[in-house]
Structures are given as C-alpha cells and as structure tokens.
Enzyme design. Structure first.
Site, PDB file in Angstrom:
ATOM      1  CB  CYS A 116      -0.950   0.005   1.190  1.00 55.96           C
ATOM      2  SG  CYS A 116      -1.928  -1.489   1.291  1.00 55.96           S
ATOM      3  CG  HIS A 256      -3.374   3.058   2.688  1.00 56.01           C
ATOM      4  ND1 HIS A 256      -3.841   2.757   1.426  1.00 56.01           N
ATOM      5  CD2 HIS A 256      -3.413   1.902   3.401  1.00 56.01           C
ATOM      6  CE1 HIS A 256      -4.147   1.465   1.390  1.00 56.01           C
ATOM      7  NE2 HIS A 256      -3.897   0.932   2.563  1.00 56.01           N
ATOM      8  CG  ASN A 286      -6.593  -1.405   1.435  1.00 51.69           C
ATOM      9  OD1 ASN A 286      -5.919  -0.874   0.559  1.00 51.69           O
ATOM     10  ND2 ASN A 286      -6.073  -1.967   2.505  1.00 51.69           N
TER      11      ASN A 286
HETATM   12  O1  UT7 Z   1      -3.716  -1.812   3.716  1.00 48.17           O
HETATM   13  C1  UT7 Z   1      -2.885  -1.875   4.814  1.00 48.17           C
HETATM   14  C2  UT7 Z   1      -3.115  -2.979   5.664  1.00 48.17           C
HETATM   15  N1  UT7 Z   1      -4.459  -3.312   6.080  1.00 48.17           N
HETATM   16  C3  UT7 Z   1      -5.059  -2.665   7.073  1.00 48.17           C
HETATM   17  O2  UT7 Z   1      -4.672  -1.582   7.462  1.00 48.17           O
HETATM   18  C4  UT7 Z   1      -6.201  -3.360   7.746  1.00 48.17           C
HETATM   19  C5  UT7 Z   1      -6.003  -3.320   9.243  1.00 48.17           C
HETATM   20  N2  UT7 Z   1      -7.027  -4.041  10.016  1.00 48.17           N
HETATM   21  C6  UT7 Z   1      -8.317  -3.670  10.052  1.00 48.17           C
HETATM   22  O3  UT7 Z   1      -8.732  -2.735   9.383  1.00 48.17           O
HETATM   23  C7  UT7 Z   1      -9.233  -4.393  11.022  1.00 48.17           C
HETATM   24  O4  UT7 Z   1      -8.459  -5.166  11.915  1.00 48.17           O
HETATM   25  C8  UT7 Z   1     -10.250  -5.307  10.297  1.00 48.17           C
HETATM   26  C9  UT7 Z   1     -11.317  -4.456   9.617  1.00 48.17           C
HETATM   27  C10 UT7 Z   1      -9.578  -6.195   9.308  1.00 48.17           C
HETATM   28  C11 UT7 Z   1     -10.979  -6.181  11.327  1.00 48.17           C
HETATM   29  O5  UT7 Z   1     -11.600  -5.372  12.324  1.00 48.17           O
HETATM   30  P1  UT7 Z   1     -11.395  -5.712  13.877  1.00 48.17           P
HETATM   31  O6  UT7 Z   1     -12.206  -4.747  14.622  1.00 48.17           O
HETATM   32  O7  UT7 Z   1      -9.913  -5.730  14.125  1.00 48.17           O
HETATM   33  O8  UT7 Z   1     -12.050  -7.136  13.992  1.00 48.17           O
HETATM   34  P2  UT7 Z   1     -11.378  -8.535  14.423  1.00 48.17           P
HETATM   35  O9  UT7 Z   1     -10.458  -9.021  13.347  1.00 48.17           O
HETATM   36  O10 UT7 Z   1     -10.831  -8.389  15.794  1.00 48.17           O
HETATM   37  O11 UT7 Z   1     -12.640  -9.465  14.434  1.00 48.17           O
HETATM   38  C12 UT7 Z   1     -13.733  -9.244  15.347  1.00 48.17           C
HETATM   39  C13 UT7 Z   1     -14.801 -10.266  15.086  1.00 48.17           C
HETATM   40  C14 UT7 Z   1     -14.270 -11.692  15.016  1.00 48.17           C
HETATM   41  O12 UT7 Z   1     -15.231 -12.531  15.627  1.00 48.17           O
HETATM   42  P3  UT7 Z   1     -15.018 -13.041  17.144  1.00 48.17           P
HETATM   43  O13 UT7 Z   1     -13.709 -13.783  17.150  1.00 48.17           O
HETATM   44  O14 UT7 Z   1     -14.971 -11.773  17.976  1.00 48.17           O
HETATM   45  O15 UT7 Z   1     -16.220 -13.887  17.385  1.00 48.17           O
HETATM   46  C15 UT7 Z   1     -14.223 -11.979  13.544  1.00 48.17           C
HETATM   47  O16 UT7 Z   1     -14.365 -13.361  13.254  1.00 48.17           O
HETATM   48  O17 UT7 Z   1     -15.418 -10.010  13.813  1.00 48.17           O
HETATM   49  C16 UT7 Z   1     -15.424 -11.214  13.039  1.00 48.17           C
HETATM   50  N3  UT7 Z   1     -15.328 -10.844  11.627  1.00 48.17           N
HETATM   51  C17 UT7 Z   1     -16.405 -10.536  10.881  1.00 48.17           C
HETATM   52  N4  UT7 Z   1     -17.703 -10.502  11.159  1.00 48.17           N
HETATM   53  C18 UT7 Z   1     -18.546 -10.127  10.178  1.00 48.17           C
HETATM   54  C19 UT7 Z   1     -14.211 -10.716  10.869  1.00 48.17           C
HETATM   55  N5  UT7 Z   1     -14.539 -10.326   9.628  1.00 48.17           N
HETATM   56  C20 UT7 Z   1     -15.908 -10.210   9.607  1.00 48.17           C
HETATM   57  C21 UT7 Z   1     -16.830  -9.840   8.622  1.00 48.17           C
HETATM   58  N6  UT7 Z   1     -18.133  -9.805   8.940  1.00 48.17           N
HETATM   59  N7  UT7 Z   1     -16.463  -9.493   7.372  1.00 48.17           N
END
Ligand code: UT7
Length: 329
Positions: A116, A256, A286
């Site tokens: 990115c 970004h 993204n």
């Molecule tokens: O481009 C440069 C690099 N990329 C980034 O900068 C991305 C950086 N990361 C993020 O933006 C965030 O971490 C995400 C958007 C990817 C995820 O958000 P989060 O608040 O960190 O969620 P999490 O990964 O901690 O997941 C929370 C919950 C999980 O369920 P449990 O374990 O709490 O039951 C996931 O399984 O949300 C669940 N989950 C979803 N639920 C519905 C993960 N993806 C989804 C989804 N829909 N698409």
C-alpha cells in the site's frame, strides 16, 4: 528543509464501473453484513474489475488522464515507476506493459512492490532519479486488481479490498511548488502478518496451494491495525518535521484508505481535524497502491486541493512499509 525540485503536473484516476455493495456479500455465501463492515471499516462499496480489465488497462486510463492534465505526450516520458501488489504477470513488470500500451518509447520502466506504500515509494524514487539527472518527466502509477488475489471465501479479507488505478506526471518544480519533504521506512520482521504464502519462488503455486488457498492474501487484521496506526502516525511526524511544519500548516491530509478508524487515529495524532482529511474508503475500500493517488485525484476534482495547498500524504502496507510526503500544490 529541502527545496522543492519536483512537482505533480497532472493527476489521473480510473476505477472499473462495476460496484460491489456490502449487502451483496451474503448472496456470495459470506457470513457478513453491511452493519459490521461499515462499523469496523467505514467501507460501503468497492469497484471490481471485469474480466477484460486489468492493471494495464486501468493504469493506462489513469495515466492518460494525468498526461492530458499535465500537457505531456507519451514520447516525453522518460521514466515510468509503477506500484502494484497484484501485477498482471509475474514476468515481465506491469510497468513495461503500461509503457507499451502508452507508446512511451523513450521511457525506462519498472515496478515497485511496497504494497500500500508503493505509490509514495514511487514518488520518492522518481524524485531521486529526477534530482540525479536520470529523468526529466516521470509517470508514477499505483494500480491494483486485488479482486484477483483476494480469497472470496474469507470474510476477514474479502470485504476490505477493491480495484482501481491512480497516476501522476512529475516534472521539474516551478514557483516553489512540489515535494517539500519525504520519509520512508520498512520492517520485514512483520511480513507474516500480511502476505501471500504461495505463488512465488519460495513456495511455487501447486496443488497444495490450490487446496489450502495459500496463494491468496492472508492478514492478521487486528495486529496490522495497531502497526498501521503507529507507523502512519510516526510517518506524519517525520514528514512534517522534514518540512519544518506542524499539523496546523497542513491544508489537507490524504492518508492511505484502508479503514476509517485508522485514518481517524492518524489524523488525531497529527493534530489535523477530520474536516481537513480526505476520506473515500467508503466508496472504494482498500485499493492498496492505488489508494492515495485515487484519493488525491478526487480531492483535486472536488476543489479540496487548489493552487498553494499544502498536502500531507501518508501510507502503510504489507512488509511492513510506510511512507509520507509533504507537497505544495
Ligand atoms: O492496507 C494496509 C493494511 N491493512 C489494514 O490496514 C487493515 C487493518 N485491520 C483492520 O482494518 C481491522 O483489523 C479489520 C477491519 C480487518 C478487522 O476489524 P477488527 O475490529 O480488528 O475485527 P477482528 O479481526 O478483531 O474481528 C472481530 C470479530 C471476530 O469474531 P469473534 O472472534 O470476535 O467472534 C471476527 O471473526 O469479527 C469477526 N469478523 C467478521 N464478522 C462479520 C471478521 N470479519 C468479519 C466480517 N463480517 N467481514
């Protein structure tokens, strides 16, 4: 402070017409919903390339717009630097495919893979080559067909990414306009947090990779999030220091576009209110290398970057890599 040597003479953007809305993922068999995606990321929709669209076609469209705005013909370009994490082919570079497509017969062309941060890395590399006298007119492109390397069965990544391209023509600075400061860094010890395990020389594509889907993007989202905020905040500080400025001197921050929560945290750290931050992640998701140039083009088209504006660009991506620039328009 560095005297501006290089300025952005024209900026272009292109996104495929097909828009994929959050509420379409359920019909694709993914256990997700619009409310989760909007709340956690700020993304509402993204553009997805069709079978006839690829990085060559998308980057050519964005480049032609940038060239037209800069009043530059293909034969005047002597350097093409193209950032992508989703190249059309593993060999040769997408940059040479763009060079051929544009008929830029005098241009040296190569790809940069800093995920990115690639477009910002590209600006910094092109500036250096122009300062050393190796190039006079450069085309710096960020382009992604991430839909081709996203695992559409993995809800934790499939909802995040989109396709598109952005481009800028760089020429020798006039009237004090141009790049005022630059900063770029990397930390490869964190590579496994965001990568594609298979498909390269270390682990060539084979039946096993097909079975375990290891040739698609894999990401530890929560860990990446923390590093993104930390590194983008640091990068803002460094570019501002380099330009002898503070957040108060910045007319527009163009970060970004990965997640609106990362953008808000970065802006807060830099002391820049959200009214002075450009956000389009809601409409594109993204788009990695293409994210900052696409946002810059939209900001210019919306009149948010005008003559004399001081803009801070910042990015973070797989590697990890991060980079920032202060530019006077
Ligand atoms: O481009 C440069 C690099 N990329 C980034 O900068 C991305 C950086 N990361 C993020 O933006 C965030 O971490 C995400 C958007 C990817 C995820 O958000 P989060 O608040 O960190 O969620 P999490 O990964 O901690 O997941 C929370 C919950 C999980 O369920 P449990 O374990 O709490 O039951 C996931 O399984 O949300 C669940 N989950 C979803 N639920 C519905 C993960 N993806 C989804 C989804 N829909 N698409």
């Amino acid at each position: 402070m560095k005297r501006p040597y290089v300025y952005l003479a024209g900026v272009g953007r292109w996104a495929p017409p097909r828009i994929l809305r959050n509420d379409e993922f359920a019909s694709m068999g993914l256990d997700t919903n619009d409310a989760w995606i909007v709340q956690r990321t700020g993304i509402r929709e993204r553009h997805i390339a069709g079978p006839a669209e690829n990085n060559r076609t998308m980057s050519a469209a964005a480049s032609r717009m940038a060239m037209e705005r800069a009043g530059v013909h293909p034969g005047e370009i002597d350097l093409i630097v193209l950032g992508t994490a989703s190249p059309d082919h593993l060999l040769p570079s997408t940059a040479v495919e763009l060079q051929a497509e544009l008929g830029a017969s005098r241009a040296a062309a190569f790809d940069i893979c800093a995920a990115c941060s690639s477009w910002l890395y590209g600006l910094i590399v092109a500036e250096g080559l122009m300062m050393s006298g190796s190039a006079e007119t450069a085309l710096v492109v960020g382009t992604e067909k991430l839909s081709s390397i996203v695992d559409w069965k993995d809800r934790s990544t499939a909802v995040l990414f989109g396709d598109g391209a952005g481009a800028a023509i760089l020429r020798r600075s006039k009237h004090g306009k141009g790049i005022l400061s630059t900063y770029f860094r990397s930390d490869g010890t964190l590579a496994p947090l965001l990568h594609r395990r298979a498909g390269g020389a270390a682990q060539p594509f084979d039946e096993h990779a097909l079975h375990d889907r290891s040739f698609y993007i894999e990401m530890e989202g929560r860990e990446v999030f923390k590093h993104a905020v930390r590194s983008m905040s640091d990068a803002c500080d460094r570019a501002l220091d380099g330009a002898r400025m503070t957040g108060a001197d910045i007319d527009l921050l163009i970060p970004h576009q990965a997640n609106v929560r990362i953008i808000e945290a970065t802006a807060k750290h830099a002391g820049i209110p959200m009214e002075k931050v450009f956000v389009n992640v809601d409409r594109y998701g993204n788009t990695s290398s293409a994210s900052v140039p696409m946002a810059l083009e939209e900001a210019m088209a919306a009149g948010r970057v005008t003559d004399g504006s001081t803009v801070l660009l910042v990015a973070f991506g797989a590697g990890f890599t991060w980079a920032s620039l202060v530019i006077r328009f």
